[in-house]
Motif scaffolding. Structure first.
Motif, PDB file in Angstrom:
ATOM      1  N   HIS A  91       0.800  -1.221   0.000  1.00  0.00           N
ATOM      2  CA  HIS A  91       0.000   0.000   0.000  1.00  0.00           C
ATOM      3  C   HIS A  91       0.838   1.278   0.000  1.00  0.00           C
ATOM      4  CE1 HIS A  91      -3.272  -2.743   0.757  1.00  0.00           C
ATOM      5  NE2 HIS A  91      -2.672  -3.179   1.852  1.00  0.00           N
ATOM      6  N   ILE A  92       2.175   1.157   0.024  1.00  0.00           N
ATOM      7  CA  ILE A  92       3.025   2.339   0.081  1.00  0.00           C
ATOM      8  C   ILE A  92       3.821   2.480  -1.213  1.00  0.00           C
ATOM      9  CG2 ILE A  92       3.170   2.196   2.585  1.00  0.00           C
ATOM     10  CD1 ILE A  92       6.054   1.108   2.219  1.00  0.00           C
ATOM     11  N   THR A  93       4.517   3.603  -1.349  1.00  0.00           N
ATOM     12  CA  THR A  93       5.337   3.823  -2.538  1.00  0.00           C
ATOM     13  C   THR A  93       6.816   3.990  -2.203  1.00  0.00           C
ATOM     14  OG1 THR A  93       4.638   6.153  -2.413  1.00  0.00           O
ATOM     15  CG2 THR A  93       3.504   4.743  -4.001  1.00  0.00           C
ATOM     16  N   SER A  94       7.156   4.248  -0.938  1.00  0.00           N
ATOM     17  CA  SER A  94       8.554   4.375  -0.523  1.00  0.00           C
ATOM     18  C   SER A  94       8.757   3.672   0.811  1.00  0.00           C
ATOM     19  CB  SER A  94       8.965   5.851  -0.372  1.00  0.00           C
ATOM     20  OG  SER A  94       8.961   6.508  -1.614  1.00  0.00           O
ATOM     21  N   ALA A  95       9.811   2.845   0.868  1.00  0.00           N
ATOM     22  CA  ALA A  95      10.143   2.124   2.101  1.00  0.00           C
ATOM     23  C   ALA A  95      11.438   2.664   2.667  1.00  0.00           C
ATOM     24  CB  ALA A  95      10.275   0.626   1.819  1.00  0.00           C
ATOM     25  N   ASN A  96      11.395   3.110   3.923  1.00  0.00           N
ATOM     26  CA  ASN A  96      12.582   3.595   4.617  1.00  0.00           C
ATOM     27  C   ASN A  96      13.140   2.424   5.430  1.00  0.00           C
ATOM     28  OD1 ASN A  96      11.405   6.146   3.802  1.00  0.00           O
ATOM     29  ND2 ASN A  96      10.145   6.019   5.654  1.00  0.00           N
TER      30      ASN A  96
ATOM     31  N   ALA B  99      -1.221  -1.367  15.803  1.00  0.00           N
ATOM     32  CA  ALA B  99      -2.083  -2.551  15.759  1.00  0.00           C
ATOM     33  C   ALA B  99      -2.920  -2.609  14.484  1.00  0.00           C
ATOM     34  CB  ALA B  99      -2.990  -2.567  16.989  1.00  0.00           C
ATOM     35  N   HIS B 100      -3.265  -1.449  13.935  1.00  0.00           N
ATOM     36  CA  HIS B 100      -4.123  -1.403  12.746  1.00  0.00           C
ATOM     37  C   HIS B 100      -3.381  -0.802  11.551  1.00  0.00           C
ATOM     38  CE1 HIS B 100      -7.317  -2.384  15.526  1.00  0.00           C
ATOM     39  NE2 HIS B 100      -7.001  -1.325  16.258  1.00  0.00           N
ATOM     40  N   ALA B 101      -2.063  -1.002  11.486  1.00  0.00           N
ATOM     41  CA  ALA B 101      -1.222  -0.364  10.472  1.00  0.00           C
ATOM     42  C   ALA B 101      -1.613  -0.755   9.056  1.00  0.00           C
ATOM     43  CB  ALA B 101       0.241  -0.698  10.725  1.00  0.00           C
ATOM     44  N   VAL B 102      -1.892  -2.023   8.835  1.00  0.00           N
ATOM     45  CA  VAL B 102      -2.213  -2.480   7.480  1.00  0.00           C
ATOM     46  C   VAL B 102      -3.520  -1.853   6.997  1.00  0.00           C
ATOM     47  CG1 VAL B 102      -2.725  -4.474   6.029  1.00  0.00           C
ATOM     48  CG2 VAL B 102      -0.932  -4.630   7.774  1.00  0.00           C
ATOM     49  N   ALA B 103      -4.535  -1.895   7.846  1.00  0.00           N
ATOM     50  CA  ALA B 103      -5.826  -1.313   7.475  1.00  0.00           C
ATOM     51  C   ALA B 103      -5.695   0.183   7.231  1.00  0.00           C
ATOM     52  CB  ALA B 103      -6.855  -1.580   8.572  1.00  0.00           C
ATOM     53  N   PHE B 104      -4.915   0.859   8.074  1.00  0.00           N
ATOM     54  CA  PHE B 104      -4.764   2.306   7.907  1.00  0.00           C
ATOM     55  C   PHE B 104      -4.023   2.632   6.619  1.00  0.00           C
ATOM     56  CE2 PHE B 104      -2.419   6.325   8.643  1.00  0.00           C
ATOM     57  CZ  PHE B 104      -3.519   7.169   8.690  1.00  0.00           C
TER      58      PHE B 104
ATOM     59  N   ARG C  20      -3.968   0.900   3.865  1.00  0.00           N
ATOM     60  CA  ARG C  20      -4.899   0.639   2.762  1.00  0.00           C
ATOM     61  C   ARG C  20      -5.927   1.768   2.658  1.00  0.00           C
ATOM     62  NH1 ARG C  20      -6.183  -4.075   4.232  1.00  0.00           N
ATOM     63  NH2 ARG C  20      -7.977  -3.493   5.497  1.00  0.00           N
ATOM     64  N   GLU C  21      -6.466   2.187   3.787  1.00  0.00           N
ATOM     65  CA  GLU C  21      -7.507   3.219   3.790  1.00  0.00           C
ATOM     66  C   GLU C  21      -6.950   4.584   3.391  1.00  0.00           C
ATOM     67  OE1 GLU C  21      -8.856   2.914   7.770  1.00  0.00           O
ATOM     68  OE2 GLU C  21      -9.893   0.991   7.464  1.00  0.00           O
ATOM     69  N   LEU C  22      -5.721   4.886   3.828  1.00  0.00           N
ATOM     70  CA  LEU C  22      -5.142   6.179   3.498  1.00  0.00           C
ATOM     71  C   LEU C  22      -4.866   6.283   2.000  1.00  0.00           C
ATOM     72  CD1 LEU C  22      -4.061   8.896   4.450  1.00  0.00           C
ATOM     73  CD2 LEU C  22      -1.841   7.805   4.854  1.00  0.00           C
ATOM     74  N   ARG C  23      -4.325   5.227   1.429  1.00  0.00           N
ATOM     75  CA  ARG C  23      -4.074   5.246  -0.013  1.00  0.00           C
ATOM     76  C   ARG C  23      -5.381   5.375  -0.780  1.00  0.00           C
ATOM     77  NH1 ARG C  23       0.457   2.202  -3.506  1.00  0.00           N
ATOM     78  NH2 ARG C  23      -0.230   2.925  -5.552  1.00  0.00           N
TER      79      ARG C  23
ATOM     80  N   PHE D   7      -6.691   8.987  -0.724  1.00  0.00           N
ATOM     81  CA  PHE D   7      -6.014   9.870  -1.677  1.00  0.00           C
ATOM     82  C   PHE D   7      -6.503   9.621  -3.095  1.00  0.00           C
ATOM     83  CE2 PHE D   7      -2.428  10.383   1.488  1.00  0.00           C
ATOM     84  CZ  PHE D   7      -2.615  11.752   1.643  1.00  0.00           C
ATOM     85  N   GLU D   8      -6.587   8.360  -3.482  1.00  0.00           N
ATOM     86  CA  GLU D   8      -6.990   8.044  -4.843  1.00  0.00           C
ATOM     87  C   GLU D   8      -8.421   8.479  -5.110  1.00  0.00           C
ATOM     88  OE1 GLU D   8      -6.050   3.887  -4.871  1.00  0.00           O
ATOM     89  OE2 GLU D   8      -3.964   4.233  -5.512  1.00  0.00           O
ATOM     90  N   GLN D   9      -9.301   8.311  -4.115  1.00  0.00           N
ATOM     91  CA  GLN D   9     -10.692   8.750  -4.279  1.00  0.00           C
ATOM     92  C   GLN D   9     -10.795  10.256  -4.370  1.00  0.00           C
ATOM     93  OE1 GLN D   9     -12.713   6.913  -0.986  1.00  0.00           O
ATOM     94  NE2 GLN D   9     -12.310   4.830  -1.738  1.00  0.00           N
ATOM     95  N   ALA D  10      -9.827  10.969  -3.777  1.00  0.00           N
ATOM     96  CA  ALA D  10      -9.830  12.442  -3.817  1.00  0.00           C
ATOM     97  C   ALA D  10      -9.147  12.970  -5.076  1.00  0.00           C
ATOM     98  CB  ALA D  10      -9.139  12.988  -2.582  1.00  0.00           C
TER      99      ALA D  10
END
Length: 251
Positions: A28-33, A228-233, A235-238, A241-244
């Motif tokens: 769900h991300i575009t850059s990994a640190n 605890a909810h990192a994966v869901a967050f 997914r939802e954040l991406r 943005f795309e919906q906006a």
């Protein structure tokens, strides 16, 4: 069309200790640190994380921290600019070698934790850190807190910089993050965090902890992968943005 990068701190497990769900967040991300061994990570974790990022087409970045495994790099250390330069070169070089052995190259660098916050406000540390990037791999994008000493130092040297904002952290009137030791430093409500991220990216402002609105530049948004909810967050954040109508792509 507005474009935003989504970055996440990755590869921070160490030995038998596992932190975060890198495999779940990575799609769900575009850059990994990627941690380089000082605050978290080890050689095997670094390699696994590089491979995971490549599998998902995610940009690779070095995530150097202070030499403080016990404190996870979140405690201030009284380091000199020379030490800041040397530890950045050392950690960047380590991840460069791992990436090269996998047929990949690094795209960016973002310091971790206390190192990040110290470089955000201390011009001498910021200049040393930026100089290390410039001398090792000047084509890297330097990630730093929006409007901070670090982004200024990078721009002064001619580095590409990405002004970073945080979806799940509160802000102070001077644009710095609320220290984690203070109440309400973290935004735990996912809807509130998404709304803040959209305001910063689309509106160019953020509401401080005191309720005032300050201007902010947003090139990349950090989300934390150890909640605890990192994966869901993620997914939802991406999706938000795309919906906006905001394009999500590496900085």
């Amino acid at each position: 069309m507005k474009t935003i990068d989504l970055n996440c701190d990755m590869g921070e497990s160490f030995g038998a200790w596992t932190l975060g769900d890198d495999a779940g967040v990575m799609p769900h991300i575009t850059s990994a640190n990627i941690a380089c061994g000082f605050h978290g990570g080890d050689p095997s974790v670094m390699r696994r994380t590089v491979r995971l990022a490549l599998q998902h087409g995610v940009a690779l970045g070095a995530h150097p921290g202070l030499p403080d495994l016990v404190g996870f790099g979140r405690r201030d250390l009284a380091i000199s600019p020379t030490e800041a330069f040397d530890m950045t070169v050392y950690q960047l070089g380590a991840l460069q070698a791992v990436a090269r052995s996998e047929g990949a190259t690094l795209r960016h660098l973002k310091p971790h934790g206390a190192f990040y916050n110290m470089a955000a406000t201390s011009a001498p540390l910021a200049e040393a850190l930026a100089e290390a990037v410039y001398k090792v791999q000047p084509e890297l994008v330097l990630f730093g807190l929006a409007g901070s000493q670090l982004t200024k130092a990078g721009e002064k040297l001619g580095l590409r910089t990405a002004h970073e904002v945080f979806a799940d952290r509160t802000y102070q009137p001077d644009g710095t993050l609320t220290p984690r030791r203070q109440p309400d430093a973290l935004i735990t409500d996912s809807a509130q965090a998404r709304a803040q991220a959209l305001r910063m990216v689309q509106g160019g402002y953020v509401r401080t902890q005191a309720g005032q609105e300050i201007a902010i530049r947003a090139d990349t948004v950090c989300l934390h992968g150890d909640g605890a909810h990192a994966v869901a967050f993620a997914r939802e954040l991406r999706a938000a943005f795309e919906q906006a109508g905001v394009k999500v792509a590496a900085a």
